[in-house]
Design a protein around this motif. Structure first.
Motif, PDB file in Angstrom:
ATOM      1  N   UNK A  75     110.764  38.283  -8.365  1.00  0.00           N
ATOM      2  CA  UNK A  75     110.182  37.228  -7.541  1.00  0.00           C
ATOM      3  C   UNK A  75     110.632  37.230  -6.102  1.00  0.00           C
ATOM      4  N   UNK A  76     111.286  38.311  -5.649  1.00  0.00           N
ATOM      5  CA  UNK A  76     111.721  38.276  -4.257  1.00  0.00           C
ATOM      6  C   UNK A  76     110.652  38.831  -3.321  1.00  0.00           C
ATOM      7  N   UNK A  77     109.506  39.250  -3.857  1.00  0.00           N
ATOM      8  CA  UNK A  77     108.421  39.712  -2.992  1.00  0.00           C
ATOM      9  C   UNK A  77     107.089  39.539  -3.711  1.00  0.00           C
ATOM     10  N   UNK A  78     106.022  39.383  -2.952  1.00  0.00           N
ATOM     11  CA  UNK A  78     104.692  39.292  -3.566  1.00  0.00           C
ATOM     12  C   UNK A  78     103.958  40.627  -3.452  1.00  0.00           C
TER      13      UNK A  78
END
Lengths: 457, 322
Positions: A310-313
């Motif tokens: 979840x640290x990037x889309x």
């Protein structure tokens, strides 16, 4: 200084020429000349037909035995490497719970890639560009494997550094070699090198196809000329002698006509079969290769999205864009639809691609469920829906889809081989056959004219 | 597919992956990576005068001042949280020792996570009534502004640009840029560690700015995030890494051969980010921090950071708006 002209120097060289001209002026002389011209034409036809056929047969052999397998090997190298990268991410997500099957798949991918690299290196010319891409891949593969193992061991200790190593390895695979940024063959990563290799081999396949399917114009024209000259000469001869047939010349005409027909029919059949092997074999196969690779990219994006926690889309966006390429925006377009179109008229191929498309739809649905869990902050549920033990995981759906696509690809490979072998068969014996016929025709022409000449003595 | 089709299809995907990989472990969240926003959101009148004043004439000296603490639970936002029965906290899953999801237990843990539990305990009476949401570095401000999370506790530096968009609690940690070197390095000072060496920094980080301002004779290698620096340092491709000491602690926790060199070069206070409209929640969190500074903070520091930062730090003093 006195120059003494050679006595009788001028008339002396003229004498043989005059004799030749005088000889040609007589009917037997003209007959001899005609015999020479006819025999020369028929022989030239035979030699040209044989030579052009051998050239095309060699190209057809190259298609079947070298360039198509090499091009398919290059696609398989690419696929194995991409699969290894995706599988490494799966194993990473499962950390200590990684089942043996995942580990085995990763190992098989690496084994397969290194076997194919060795095979391709053995079959590729040492000085070629392909060879340099191959050696770049040979150097990078063990480095990649080392990075993945480092990632695994950090990950098993629960350290996020493992994720950094996995991303570093994946970057080496997909994007750039951060350890050798200045080497043009390595700088852009392993898949880029595999891509270049594939392009080089596929370009060679195209050239071999073109060579094998070129129309033998020179032989066809010479054959027509020879046959026309034989027919014309016989018509003239029968008018002058009131004899309808000269057996030798008749045999020569028949042999030339047979050789010409065989040449045209053989090359025509070979061209059709080779076109068929491309249309119903190699072309659908290339599309299926691409579908498999895109499916792998989707799977990789799905896994790495969870690795990134979840640290990037970015991976979610990548999933969206690659699934659009694979199946269109509504699940019924893209590479899968193209594969279906290319498989038209082929029951097994069509059924396989339809099954793969259905598998993709259920995969897409499961992916949606996993993504919803992830958005809700339930990371474990997302991991379980992706690589968990249950039957309804995106991993299972992907496996089913890949299985169908692999079976479809194997089917197309068989179709290719059958049609291409048929095409090669059409050319077999043709060179020798036209050669023998041309020799027979030459002999016939000479015999026929010799017999006519005898009537003057 | 004709030759080159793979090539035509790949580059966007490859590029996306590249970017993604670069951002992926930004869990470390070096401060000031997000571009400052210029359009401030208008807060409801009367409620946020104090916050707006803070944003209006913000300077690095006064930016850590926040709303005075209050234990009052009757404000709109706090009431909403109590009714919901759960605090929704935006955190990091990837920043070791700060906000990190243990892959074995599946639990979130770290210095930031302890603070979230303390806030939940104060407001809801139960430290575990929390829903953790993993928020990417670049989406922290959006998550707060859109109300997707009640608050963000995620090594987030208080600065004037961000104060235009979000409200911060009082500072709960004082970080600063520091240089990390492998154990084999002979360097004793920052200059020795950097002069004539290759130093790694995360792109867009404060470390990059600091090195641009004063390179100290070093060649700078930029990567997507600070953990990539540790990979490069372990592979012997760079000699040192500049990052903030909070993230350096995470690096040293994963590779015990590393050590810090010299003193912090900058001062970067961390705060809890909340929506500018939720003044009641900001005041409530500041009240929690008042109590937290005496005991729980030190315990949490000892558990997560002391082994690596190696100094008996104290929390920064709370400063309030007049």
């Amino acid at each position: 200084m006195t120059v003494t002209p050679a006595p009788g120097g001028a008339p002396a060289p003229a004498r043989p020429r005059t004799r030749l001209l005088r000889a040609l002026g007589t009917p037997p002389g003209r007959l001899r000349l005609a015999g020479l011209v006819l025999a020369g034409l028929v022989l030239a036809f035979g030699v040209t037909a044989g030579w052009q056929t051998v050239r095309r047969a060699q190209s057809a052999d190259a298609v079947v035995e070298r360039s198509q397998p090499l091009s398919q090997d290059a696609a398989e190298i690419y696929r194995s490497l991409a699969d290894a990268d995706t599988t490494a991410a799966t194993g990473f997500l499962l950390a200590g719970g990684e089942p043996q099957s995942v580990r085995r798949r990763y190992e098989q991918d690496l084994d397969r890639a290194s076997q194919l690299l060795a095979r391709a290196a053995a079959r590729t010319t040492a000085s070629s560009d392909s060879q340099r891409w191959l050696s770049a891949l040979n150097e990078q593969l063990p480095v990649y494997a080392g990075l993945v193992e480092t990632a695994r061991s950090y990950n098993r200790q629960g350290l996020p550094l493992g994720g950094a190593y996995l991303r570093f390895a994946s970057t080496l695979m997909q994007q750039q070699d951060q350890l050798h940024p200045d080497d043009p063959y390595r700088a852009h990563g392993m898949l880029a090198a595999a891509q270049k290799l594939y392009e080089a081999q596929t370009g060679q396949l195209r050239r071999d196809y073109t060579g094998a399917r070129a129309v033998p114009w020179a032989a066809a024209v010479l054959g027509t000329l020879a046959l026309g000259a034989l027919v014309r000469f016989q018509i003239g001869l029968s008018r002058r002698t009131n004899r309808v047939f000269n057996p030798g010349l008749l045999a020569a005409s028949a042999a030339t006509a047979a050789a010409l027909l065989w040449l045209l029919a053989g090359h025509g059949a070979a061209r059709d079969d080779l076109a068929d092997s491309d249309r119903h074999g190699a072309a659908p196969l290339r599309m299926l290769d691409q579908a498999r690779i895109q499916a792998l990219q989707c799977r990789g994006a799905e896994n790495l999205n969870l690795v990134a926690r979840g640290s990037t889309t970015q991976y979610a966006e990548r999933w969206d864009s690659v699934t659009r390429q694979l199946a269109g925006s509504d699940g019924s377009g893209g590479t899968l639809a193209d594969s279906l179109r290319l498989a038209a008229g082929d029951t097994e191929g069509t059924a396989r691609v339809r099954a793969a498309t259905a598998d993709f739809r259920s995969w897409d649905k499961l992916h949606g469920t996993a993504a919803a869990s992830s958005d809700d902050g339930d990371y474990q549920a997302a991991v379980d829906a992706t690589v968990g033990q249950g039957a309804a995981t995106t991993d299972r759906a992907f496996e089913r889809m890949d299985h169908e696509l692999a079976a479809a690809a194997a089917h197309e490979q068989r179709d290719f081989e059958a049609a291409a072998d048929h095409g090669r068969g059409a050319l077999s014996g043709l060179a020798a056959g036209t050669g023998v016929l041309a020799v027979l025709a030459t002999a016939g022409a000479l015999l026929g004219i010799g017999r006519r000449l005898a009537e003057y003595q | 597919m004709p030759p080159g089709t793979l090539g035509r299809r790949l580059p966007p995907a490859v590029a996306a992956l590249a970017l993604a990989l670069a951002v992926a472990a930004a869990g470390g969240s070096a401060p000031q990576r997000t571009a400052p926003r210029t359009a401030p959101r208008t807060a409801p009148a009367g409620q946020t005068t104090a916050v707006r004043a803070a944003a209006g004439d913000c300077t690095p000296e006064n930016m850590t001042r926040s709303v005075p603490p209050s234990a009052d639970q009757s404000g709109t936002k706090v009431r909403q949280i109590v009714q919901r029965g759960r605090l929704i906290a935006g955190v990091d899953q990837n920043s070791y020792r700060w906000g990190y999801r243990d892959p074995v237990s599946g639990r979130f843990e770290g210095f930031d996570i302890d603070l979230v539990h303390a806030i939940a305990k104060a407001i809801l009476g139960d430290p575990d009534k929390v829903r953790f949401m993993a928020v990417p570095t670049a989406e922290r401000i959006d998550a707060v502004r859109s109300g997707r999370v009640d608050l963000v506790v995620r090594t987030m530096t208080i600065n004037c640009a961000r104060l235009q968009d979000v409200a911060f609690s009082t500072a709960y940690f004082q970080a600063g840029q520091q240089v990390v070197v492998p154990g084999t390095s002979q360097a004793r000072t920052v200059d020795q560690a950097l002069h004539g060496r290759t130093v790694c920094a995360a792109e867009g980080s404060t470390a990059q700015e600091e090195l641009r301002r004063n390179p100290r004779g070093a060649t700078v290698r930029l990567v997507g995030n600070q953990l990539d620096c540790l990979v490069l340092m372990q592979l012997g491709r760079v000699d040192a890494t500049m990052t903030d000491d909070a993230l350096a602690a995470g690096q040293m926790a994963q590779d015990p051969t590393l050590r810090l060199v010299g003193d912090p070069l900058t001062a970067e206070p961390y705060g809890v980010a909340m929506n500018r409209a939720d003044t009641d929640l900001v005041a409530r969190v500041n009240q929690v921090l008042t109590d937290y500074r005496n005991g729980p903070w030190q315990r949490s520091y000892r558990t997560w950071l002391q082994p690596y930062l190696g100094r008996s730090a104290e929390p920064p003093a709370a400063r309030y708006l007049p």
